[in-house]
Write an enzyme that holds these catalytic residues in place. Structure first.
Site, PDB file in Angstrom:
ATOM      1  N   ARG A 127     -10.161   3.643  -3.855  1.00  0.00           N
ATOM      2  CA  ARG A 127      -9.357   3.008  -2.896  1.00  0.00           C
ATOM      3  C   ARG A 127      -9.566   3.534  -1.427  1.00  0.00           C
ATOM      4  O   ARG A 127      -9.482   4.944  -1.257  1.00  0.00           O
ATOM      5  CB  ARG A 127      -7.931   2.968  -3.038  1.00  0.00           C
ATOM      6  CG  ARG A 127      -7.601   2.109  -4.579  1.00  0.00           C
ATOM      7  CD  ARG A 127      -6.440   1.424  -4.515  1.00  0.00           C
ATOM      8  NE  ARG A 127      -6.359   0.829  -5.946  1.00  0.00           N
ATOM      9  CZ  ARG A 127      -6.691  -0.434  -5.767  1.00  0.00           C
ATOM     10  NH1 ARG A 127      -7.149  -1.105  -4.952  1.00  0.00           N
ATOM     11  NH2 ARG A 127      -6.478  -1.158  -7.189  1.00  0.00           N
ATOM     12  N   ARG A 177      -5.280  -4.346   8.463  1.00  0.00           N
ATOM     13  CA  ARG A 177      -5.408  -3.109   9.186  1.00  0.00           C
ATOM     14  C   ARG A 177      -4.544  -1.906   8.304  1.00  0.00           C
ATOM     15  O   ARG A 177      -3.585  -2.217   7.665  1.00  0.00           O
ATOM     16  CB  ARG A 177      -4.939  -3.090  10.709  1.00  0.00           C
ATOM     17  CG  ARG A 177      -5.836  -3.986  11.579  1.00  0.00           C
ATOM     18  CD  ARG A 177      -5.128  -4.012  12.976  1.00  0.00           C
ATOM     19  NE  ARG A 177      -6.045  -4.687  13.819  1.00  0.00           N
ATOM     20  CZ  ARG A 177      -7.047  -4.356  14.501  1.00  0.00           C
ATOM     21  NH1 ARG A 177      -7.453  -2.907  14.096  1.00  0.00           N
ATOM     22  NH2 ARG A 177      -7.403  -4.888  15.132  1.00  0.00           N
ATOM     23  N   ARG A 193      -2.152 -12.014  -3.962  1.00  0.00           N
ATOM     24  CA  ARG A 193      -3.464 -11.557  -3.727  1.00  0.00           C
ATOM     25  C   ARG A 193      -4.024 -11.163  -5.162  1.00  0.00           C
ATOM     26  O   ARG A 193      -3.312 -10.556  -5.771  1.00  0.00           O
ATOM     27  CB  ARG A 193      -3.674 -10.161  -2.763  1.00  0.00           C
ATOM     28  CG  ARG A 193      -5.258  -9.787  -2.691  1.00  0.00           C
ATOM     29  CD  ARG A 193      -5.079  -8.809  -1.448  1.00  0.00           C
ATOM     30  NE  ARG A 193      -4.716  -7.368  -1.905  1.00  0.00           N
ATOM     31  CZ  ARG A 193      -5.768  -6.335  -1.583  1.00  0.00           C
ATOM     32  NH1 ARG A 193      -6.724  -6.323  -0.974  1.00  0.00           N
ATOM     33  NH2 ARG A 193      -5.388  -5.052  -2.051  1.00  0.00           N
ATOM     34  N   HIS A 202       0.709  -1.144  -0.047  1.00  0.00           N
ATOM     35  CA  HIS A 202      -0.155   0.034  -0.006  1.00  0.00           C
ATOM     36  C   HIS A 202       0.893   1.156  -0.083  1.00  0.00           C
ATOM     37  O   HIS A 202       1.909   1.464   0.952  1.00  0.00           O
ATOM     38  CB  HIS A 202      -0.783   0.040   1.493  1.00  0.00           C
ATOM     39  CG  HIS A 202      -2.089  -0.849   1.136  1.00  0.00           C
ATOM     40  ND1 HIS A 202      -3.122  -0.777   0.461  1.00  0.00           N
ATOM     41  CD2 HIS A 202      -2.141  -2.169   1.252  1.00  0.00           C
ATOM     42  CE1 HIS A 202      -4.063  -1.782   0.412  1.00  0.00           C
ATOM     43  NE2 HIS A 202      -3.521  -2.531   1.026  1.00  0.00           N
ATOM     44  N   GLU A 258     -14.576  -8.164   3.328  1.00  0.00           N
ATOM     45  CA  GLU A 258     -13.989  -6.905   3.214  1.00  0.00           C
ATOM     46  C   GLU A 258     -15.280  -5.890   3.405  1.00  0.00           C
ATOM     47  O   GLU A 258     -15.116  -4.782   4.097  1.00  0.00           O
ATOM     48  CB  GLU A 258     -12.968  -6.355   2.296  1.00  0.00           C
ATOM     49  CG  GLU A 258     -13.260  -6.993   0.953  1.00  0.00           C
ATOM     50  CD  GLU A 258     -12.055  -6.668  -0.118  1.00  0.00           C
ATOM     51  OE1 GLU A 258     -11.328  -5.677   0.385  1.00  0.00           O
ATOM     52  OE2 GLU A 258     -11.598  -7.400  -0.724  1.00  0.00           O
ATOM     53  N   ASP A 313     -11.887  -1.356   3.684  1.00  0.00           N
ATOM     54  CA  ASP A 313     -13.127  -1.191   2.685  1.00  0.00           C
ATOM     55  C   ASP A 313     -14.507  -1.531   3.476  1.00  0.00           C
ATOM     56  O   ASP A 313     -15.438  -0.754   3.236  1.00  0.00           O
ATOM     57  CB  ASP A 313     -13.335  -2.377   1.557  1.00  0.00           C
ATOM     58  CG  ASP A 313     -12.247  -1.910   0.468  1.00  0.00           C
ATOM     59  OD1 ASP A 313     -12.225  -0.835  -0.161  1.00  0.00           O
ATOM     60  OD2 ASP A 313     -10.943  -2.592   0.456  1.00  0.00           O
TER      61      ASP A 313
END
Length: 797
Positions: free
Chosen positions: A633, A501, A316, A67, A426, A463
């Site tokens: 996002r 998280r 992922r 991220h 999510e 999310d």
């Protein structure tokens, strides 16, 4: 720029002060917190053997993610690290003032913002640099402290070969919504990780050979090197060094596209550990335990933690991408539309193919580029050593077929081992449906055998918070974990919860220790996976001494939650939380999804659209180019509200839920629940911390300068709700001011505000000008203000 750099330097000074306080406490023999925890557990009835065994078998997996919330350039981070080193030397009264002046001047004259987005490989290299520069030193120091605490209290040592903490990574493996992460990129990152491990261990072993000049050795070692050599350890370790160097050279050649001979490489972690353990046994047998406990034990601890893979790479991918593969396959075989089948039909088809001995994918099939990419990724996974891989995480998973389809694709591509496949729940609906999904999976005999008694489930925080609001999402996550734990216990399967998280409260962030202890009792059970995202990796693990402290907090919390899970929440508290969460959910959705003014207000008042220009990371800001807020996002969603100091995602919905309850005469009930339920207390405390960082006058200025008057009514309403939320929190906590019981954090915020305010005013002016007359120089200055505000707030998204 001056204010931005001041805030970065203030962060460095604050981190150094934390380290110095910790070192001072150690020197003054103040109580060791981890030792105190062990003593507490022992006195509560846990046997020494139970504590030692549980600690040795803990599996705390910290997952460094791709991220892109680290706004600082790598070259500046290196200079910040050099300043940290100068501060340490200054404490030792070394003359470093000139060097400090030079470094500050270098920073002053260095462009703060990257010109180009980093590639996924760049991101992975950044993650590896944190390991090389900090964690490589922190891990042995951490285990020395654990071993000392265990020895002091229970007279038991921590086995050398055990490692309660491990590291994984999404960098180079997370392709959900990121077309830049391809199968080729993943393959390169896997090789780079092994190269880095071989390089680090080769350097360690070389240094160890310099130290181990002794001539006395036990019979076991002598039988391998002969009786004639006067330096048995150096001779013996020479073979290990040669293997590590051959591996390093070979991977370098492979990365350059050259064909290589892999004979002479080191592949298995035991090939690394066994020679080191043999040296350790020999030194101890010959009365040289004090030598064995030095660098040799440090390397053994590193080998047990990192291994030859350095980190395990997770894969992922979005569930839709797997469904697309089966849509095209079924079309090729003229079986109809896979997506249109019922869940029962999908499961029947997938299980039949999983039990079939013939291949499903035809040789002459030419799929679309997107499908071919999914298949190529599965092929890379299939040919990679299990030691290098973590879990295959399926985002937006909701049904058993989402999991079975991934296993089938991996089998079709030749995988010979059972990779962990973790559905990621999510959205609020997926969290609510997650326990039924796992129950349905475990009722399938074939799948239950595949799990070999272990199931991993990922809980999405970012999310779900964006989807439902922080309060409803937090309660949805708690309920899901509680139900998942029950389902797996019923089926006799060990559950590992993987917590996705972020760094901010709006994305599930907050102090790790309290977050773990506020989970549903029984849900931790000796294992925990958790993401460490963006700039939080550097804040928590970028300095060895701070990394040691955070590793202790994680390990202590998981140990405590495992051995003393606490009492289940009272049913009446859970029923009450259902009511609060529902109120919060409706209130949040009424603004974010239903108010026609909200999206225009968000787009005009915050720098959301300009954030897309900031070269933060390799992922696009949106999942879909044409989408609205729901497609944005979580990181830019949080980032945008943080920049204007409204921090709306962390409190919207909570305001109505708490306010309605208090105005209905339920304050005493809220205070009772706050005092007695860790889950509720943690959420209120996190909300308080966020509110202390807000500034409604700053938010009002953004609105006044950038937003049309007709949207001002919504803005005024939101600021009024923010103010009332602070009042509700103070009443529940029975305090007069926010963070009254946490003066250190309050002071940290207050000292930054005078330097943040000018950056906000400057940013507003730059946004106004850039929107009316776009200019590259304005954009560059705008990005500097964004970086500065992020530094001052101590987080981006």
């Amino acid at each position: 720029m001056r204010f931005t750099q001041f805030l970065n330097l203030a962060n460095i000074a604050e981190e150094h002060h934390r380290v110095r306080r910790q070192l001072d406490a150690n020197e003054q023999d103040e109580p060791d917190e981890f030792a105190a925890l062990i003593e507490q557990l022992h006195q509560s009835g846990q046997s020494a053997q139970s504590i030692s065994q549980t600690l040795s078998e803990l599996r705390v997996d910290l997952v460094l993610t791709a991220h892109p919330t680290e706004v600082n350039r790598r070259t500046l981070i290196q200079k910040y690290d050099a300043i940290t080193d100068c501060l340490k030397r200054l404490d030792r009264q070394e003359p470093v003032s000139d060097r400090l002046d030079q470094l500050i001047a270098q920073i002053w004259h260095t462009d703060e913002i990257r010109k180009q987005r980093p590639t996924p490989v760049d991101e992975a290299k950044w993650g590896f640099a944190v390991i090389e520069n900090s964690l490589w030193k922190a891990i042995p120091a951490f285990y020395k402290r654990l071993d000392q605490s265990l020895s002091n209290v229970l007279q038991i040592n921590l086995p050398l070969h055990c490692s309660p903490v491990r590291f994984s990574s999404w960098m180079g493996g997370d392709r959900d919504g990121n077309p830049n992460v391809t199968a080729k990129v993943t393959e390169e990152v896997l090789q780079l990780a092994r190269w880095m491990a071989a390089d680090l261990f080769a350097r360690d072993v070389d240094e160890l050979r310099k130290e181990l000049s002794m001539f006395r050795a036990n019979a076991e070692l002598r039988s391998l090197v002969g009786d004639t050599t006067s330096e048995p350890y150096r001779v013996f370790l020479g073979g290990l060094k040669a293997k590590l160097e051959a591996t390093r050279r070979g991977i370098e050649a492979k990365l350059k596209g050259q064909s290589v001979d892999e004979s002479g490489w080191i592949f298995d972690d035991q090939e690394l550990l066994e020679p080191l353990m043999l040296c350790h046994r020999s030194l101890c047998d010959c009365g040289m335990s004090n030598i064995a406990s030095g660098l040799l034990e440090d390397i053994i601890r590193r080998a047990s933690c990192f291994g030859l893979a350095l980190v395990k790479i997770d894969i992922r991918q979005n569930a839709d991408r797997h469904r697309q593969v089966f849509d095209e396959l079924c079309a090729f075989y003229q079986l109809g539309s896979y997506s249109d089948w019922s869940e029962t039909q999908k499961q029947a088809f997938l299980l039949k193919e999983l039990e079939s001995k013939r291949p499903l994918i035809p040789r002459d099939w030419q799929p679309s580029a997107d499908v071919q990419e999914v298949l190529d990724t599965c092929e890379v996974v299939a040919k990679t050593s299990p030691d290098s891989l973590g879990s295959y995480v399926i985002s937006m998973a909701s049904k058993p077929s989402d999991v079975l389809s991934v296993i089938l694709l991996l089998r079709e591509k030749g995988i010979r081992w059972n990779m962990r496949v973790a559905p990621l729940f999510e959205t609020l609906a997926d969290l609510d449906g997650g326990p039924d999904c796992i129950a349905d999976l475990l009722n399938i005999d074939w799948y239950k055998a595949y799990t070999q008694g272990k199931q991993e489930v990922m809980i999405g925080y970012s999310d779900s918070s964006k989807d439902a609001g922080q309060l409803a999402a937090a309660w949805g996550q708690y309920r899901a974990q509680q139900a998942l734990t029950h389902v797996c216990q019923q089926h006799g399967v060990h559950l590992t919860l993987f917590h996705g998280r972020g760094g901010t409260v709006g994305r599930g962030g907050g102090p790790s220790h309290t977050a773990i202890l506020s989970q549903p009792p029984g849900s931790v059970a000796g294992a925990l996976r958790v993401t460490e995202q963006g700039e939080m990796i550097r804040f928590k693990f970028g300095v060895p001494e701070i990394a040691v402290r955070n590793l202790e907090l994680y390990t202590g919390a998981v140990l405590q939650a495992t051995l003393c899970p606490g009492e289940p929440a009272k049913p009446e508290w859970c029923n009450y939380m259902d009511k609060l969460a529902q109120t919060g959910f409706k209130s949040y959705r009424s603004i974010v999804r239903e108010d026609p003014q909200f999206v225009p207000y968000f787009r005009s008042t915050t720098p959301e659209q300009e954030l897309a220009k900031l070269p933060l990371g390799s992922r696009p800001a949106k999942r879909r180019v044409d989408g609205g807020v729901e497609s944005l996002r979580a990181i830019p969603w949080i980032f945008a509200w943080t920049q204007i100091r409204l921090l709306l995602p962390a409190w919207l919905g909570s305001d109505t839920a708490l306010g309605d309850a208090i105005e209905s005469g339920e304050l005493n009930r809220l205070q009772e629940i706050y005092a007695n339920w860790p889950f509720f207390r943690t959420n209120i405390d996190m909300l308080e911390m966020v509110l202390a960082k807000t500034d409604k006058s700053i938010a009002a200025y953004y609105e006044k300068r950038l937003t049309s008057e007709d949207l001002g009514v919504l803005g005024a309403s939101l600021r009024d709700r923010l103010q009332r939320t602070a009042q509700w929190v103070k009443q529940i906590k029975q305090v007069n001011r926010l963070l009254e019981d946490n003066p250190i954090i309050r002071q940290s915020i207050e000292v930054r505000n005078p330097y943040l305010d000018p950056l906000h005013f400057l940013q507003v002016e730059l946004l106004y000008r850039d929107r009316n007359q776009p200019d590259q120089r304005l954009e560059q200055a705008l990005m500097v203000t964004m970086a500065g505000i992020s530094a001052g707030m101590r987080n981006t998204g």
